[in-house]
Design a protein around this motif. Structure first.
Motif, PDB file in Angstrom:
ATOM      1  N   HIS A 151       0.890  -1.135  -0.087  1.00 24.60           N
ATOM      2  CA  HIS A 151       0.095  -0.185   0.130  1.00 24.60           C
ATOM      3  C   HIS A 151       0.740   1.168  -0.149  1.00 24.60           C
ATOM      4  O   HIS A 151       0.679   2.090  -0.626  1.00 24.60           O
ATOM      5  CB  HIS A 151      -0.977  -0.016   1.235  1.00 24.60           C
ATOM      6  CG  HIS A 151      -2.101  -1.103   1.053  1.00 24.60           C
ATOM      7  ND1 HIS A 151      -3.438  -0.770   0.839  1.00 24.60           N
ATOM      8  CD2 HIS A 151      -2.088  -2.242   0.951  1.00 24.60           C
ATOM      9  CE1 HIS A 151      -4.037  -1.718   0.656  1.00 24.60           C
ATOM     10  NE2 HIS A 151      -3.234  -2.810   0.783  1.00 24.60           N
ATOM     11  N   ALA A 152       1.766   1.261   1.022  1.00 28.06           N
ATOM     12  CA  ALA A 152       2.444   2.553   0.856  1.00 28.06           C
ATOM     13  C   ALA A 152       3.568   2.744  -0.277  1.00 28.06           C
ATOM     14  O   ALA A 152       3.691   3.719  -0.723  1.00 28.06           O
ATOM     15  CB  ALA A 152       3.457   2.578   2.493  1.00 28.06           C
ATOM     16  N   ARG A 211       3.864   1.521  -3.079  1.00 28.30           N
ATOM     17  CA  ARG A 211       3.256   1.471  -4.511  1.00 28.30           C
ATOM     18  C   ARG A 211       2.882   3.086  -4.888  1.00 28.30           C
ATOM     19  O   ARG A 211       3.090   3.610  -5.684  1.00 28.30           O
ATOM     20  CB  ARG A 211       2.040   0.601  -4.687  1.00 28.30           C
ATOM     21  CG  ARG A 211       1.139   0.730  -5.866  1.00 28.30           C
ATOM     22  CD  ARG A 211       1.671   0.079  -6.986  1.00 28.30           C
ATOM     23  NE  ARG A 211       0.868   0.434  -8.277  1.00 28.30           N
ATOM     24  CZ  ARG A 211      -0.079  -0.422  -8.754  1.00 28.30           C
ATOM     25  NH1 ARG A 211      -0.470  -1.477  -8.051  1.00 28.30           N
ATOM     26  NH2 ARG A 211      -0.620   0.011  -9.654  1.00 28.30           N
ATOM     27  N   ALA A 212       2.312   3.671  -3.569  1.00 33.34           N
ATOM     28  CA  ALA A 212       1.968   4.920  -3.435  1.00 33.34           C
ATOM     29  C   ALA A 212       2.829   5.919  -3.790  1.00 33.34           C
ATOM     30  O   ALA A 212       2.633   7.151  -4.256  1.00 33.34           O
ATOM     31  CB  ALA A 212       0.844   5.218  -2.804  1.00 33.34           C
TER      32      ALA A 212
END
Lengths: 315, 361
Positions: free
Chosen positions: A231-232, A234-235
């Motif tokens: 989640h983190a 990739r963003a």
């Protein structure tokens, strides 16, 4: 885009007050021979015609007469280097792999080290690990590449003799020597860039870790390592990809100082010599090539954006 | 009025009073004396002070208050989502028979999304922009159940249909930015309820939505609660929503409970000037365009007033003799079997003020 680049590059060098014919003419120059060189170099045409001739040669080649011997310069023809007595394109094609291997190896090394360290530093923010990483990167960040390169060269090669003096051979010919010659330049470049990428990754991760969707991911009960990785990271990837693309392209254009220190005959060394000798055809070609790399890298980065971020995709 | 503040070494006003819920049933979540302090460069921020409440299975507790009153922070603390960085959490949180505060974070993580779930204010920023909603739903299932992707996807589709996403089988492969605000919040609800949790914490679930959509979302939450028997902690500043769905209400101010009681009593017999102010701020038909806002601004959570935290904004403070509102923090005292408030005014004074001002009528 590339077209505009070629015009600018050409004008930059050929429209300089420096007269190429005067350069070729050398010290024993008579007005007659100067005029002859002018005709030979096509400088008697107006500047736009010169440019079109130059462009035409890139696509279709041209015949060059050097002294009494006529030579055919096959497409893509970037002219002839009097200094090196060689066709510019052939010479660049010869030295390009050295620079490409140098750039690629250093790139992989710094990306792996920088990004991983950055993620870990962000995850354990404020810990001793994080603090020492930040301190180390500040040092790595502040050191110029000629300093790192020279220190490594002096200690590893000269003092401790851990690695033999670099003697570059293509990987197909002698893989051991290939690695031996490139490992130190790789490390030199990687130290510099890894420090930057560690900091970039860390700050990106810290930014995204504060996002609402990270809180959602945690509220779902995902393990922290999945939250960080899927989640983190990739963003936070987009700015890292942007920087990586441009830095890699920049290195492909030649790492002048590093190549010089470790005696690698790559694009950087060629460019340096060309500047020193005002070898215009080489300079134009190398500059144009560097610009092309940056343009292509930008294109690749844009494509990667679309892969990473669905919002960028055009329906 | 019964004071229940005798047995503690704490200052009486700091003593936490657990007001029993007005409804029968098994207690699912019991929060006792919960305090959350953040250490910052400017000093300790007392975001939540000595908060206690109970939620029974299938019931809805509304936590009402303005921004910075501690309503969100207290819920994040219950979920174990405050992290260990700068937040200092004390007190007890019993959930489904387990103590959560101070227990292994890994154990709390396993409860999150499975037994207790949470939805947030802004569904656009709460959903990951780079993953399809289907993928995010599947992930929520697989975080707790060892099932195949296909099975998880089937479950995701079922939930999307249940929360009213039209043509869900197509929408499941959409990204959050392709959906409308209301649809996104439906997706969030589907994701929160996908593992059929016992408790749903809804942190201002309608604040970021269009007014027309707000009612639909609340309606949906109420239906789902009936169907799944989920207990809901609803954090909101919308008293209209509270009146619609809540069983019990906590009014929070300055990090602590100002008043707590069954929803009917909070609306019809409020016992605390801040609650009066909140109720007068709701537009009514006979107001003729006049609203009565509460004067002043919320207190600094770093330098809380020594007396009643609401005193600086309270227009009735002068009715209490001896300047007590400025100097002495009122205790949280019971005013009825399931009702408590934090105010120095006597019962008679409050009753008179309510009658004169037509509060709660």
């Amino acid at each position: 885009m590339l077209f505009a680049l070629s015009i600018i590059t050409y004008l930059l060098f050929y429209a300089l007050p420096r007269d190429p014919a005067r350069l070729m003419c050398g010290t024993h120059c008579t007005p007659d021979s100067l005029a002859a060189y002018r005709v030979e170099l096509g400088l008697d045409f107006p500047i736009y015609q010169q440019y079109l001739n130059w462009l035409h040669a890139i696509f279709f080649g041209k015949d060059i007469s050097v002294g009494p011997f006529p030579l055919h310069c096959a497409a893509p023809c970037f002219g002839f280097s009097n200094d090196r007595n060689e066709m510019v394109f052939i010479m660049i094609a010869r030295v390009m792999p050295v620079t490409a291997y140098l750039a690629l190896g250093a790139f992989i090394l710094w990306m792996v080290v920088g990004v991983l360290t950055g993620i870990l530093a962000a995850r354990y923010k404020g810990s001793i690990f994080d603090r020492s990483v930040m301190a180390t990167t500040l040092v790595g960040f502040s050191l110029p590449s000629f300093f790192i390169g020279l220190v490594i060269m002096i200690f590893v090669v000269v003092r401790w003799q851990l690695v033999p003096y670099p003697d570059y051979k293509p990987p197909t010919e002698d893989f051991g020597k290939f690695i031996g010659a490139l490992i130190l330049p790789w490390i030199t470049l990687a130290i510099l860039y890894a420090a930057y990428y560690t900091r970039l990754t860390r700050s990106q991760m810290l930014d995204t870790m504060n996002e609402d969707f990270i809180r959602t991911a945690r509220a779902k009960g995902l393990p922290e390592k999945v939250v960080v990785r899927k989640h983190a990271f990739r963003a936070g990837l987009t700015p890292i990809v942007t920087s990586a693309g441009l830095d890699f392209a920049g290195l492909l254009g030649g790492a002048i100082i590093t190549e010089k220190i470790f005696g690698l005959n790559g694009l950087g060394s060629v460019a340096l010599t060309a500047v020193a000798k005002l070898d215009l055809p080489v300079l134009v070609a190398v500059t144009l090539l560097g610009a092309v790399f940056v343009v292509v890298a930008n294109l690749v980065v844009d494509i990667l954006y679309a892969v990473i971020d669905p919002r960028v995709r055009i329906k | 009025m019964t004071e229940l503040t005798q047995d503690s070494h704490l200052h009486p006003s700091e003593h936490s009073l657990l007001v029993p819920s007005s409804h029968s049933g098994e207690v699912l979540l019991s929060v006792r004396d919960l305090s959350v302090t953040f250490s910052t460069d400017d000093g300790a921020v007392k975001a939540v002070s000595h908060l206690s409440y109970e939620v029974k299975r299938g019931q809805t507790l509304a936590i009402v208050g303005e921004s910075g009153s501690g309503k969100s922070v207290s819920s994040l603390a219950v979920m174990g989502l405050l992290g260990t960085g700068s937040a200092n959490i004390s007190g007890e949180v019993h959930f489904d028979g387990k103590e959560l505060i101070g227990s292994n974070p890994e154990d709390v993580r396993k409860l999150r999304g499975l037994k207790m779930a949470m939805i947030f204010q802004d569904p656009l920023s709460a959903l990951h922009p780079y993953y399809t909603i289907g993928r995010q739903l599947v992930e929520a299932v697989q975080a707790h159940h060892d099932v195949s992707k296909d099975a998880a996807r089937a479950r995701a589709l079922e939930m999307l249909n249940r929360v009213g996403i039209p043509s869900a089988e197509k929408r499941i492969d959409d990204y959050p930015h392709q959906l409308s605000g209301g649809m996104r919040q439906r997706v969030m609800i589907a994701m929160a309820l996908i593992n059929d949790p016992e408790l749903l914490i809804a942190d201002e679930p309608t604040t970021a939505l269009d007014v027309t959509v707000q009612a639909q979302i609340i309606e949906l939450l109420r239906d789902l609660q009936k169907e799944f028997g989920t207990a809901i902690v609803l954090i909101t500043h919308d008293l209209g929503v509270v009146a619609d769905v809540a069983d019990d209400v906590i009014v929070m101010y300055g990090g602590s409970a100002a008043e707590q009681g069954p929803v009917r009593e909070i609306f019809y017999q409020p016992e605390m000037p801040y609650t009066w102010g909140l109720l007068s701020s709701i537009p009514k038909d006979d107001d003729e365009g006049q609203l009565d806002p509460i004067p002043g601004t919320p207190p600094s959570l770093i330098h809380l007033p020594t007396g009643c935290v609401f005193a600086p904004r309270c227009v009735f403070a002068h009715q209490v003799p001896g300047n007590r509102c400025e100097t002495e923090r009122p205790a949280f005292v019971q005013t009825g079997p399931n009702h408590a408030a934090r105010c120095h005014l006597t019962a008679e004074q409050r009753s008179t003020i309510r009658n004169n001002r037509k509060i709660g009528k």
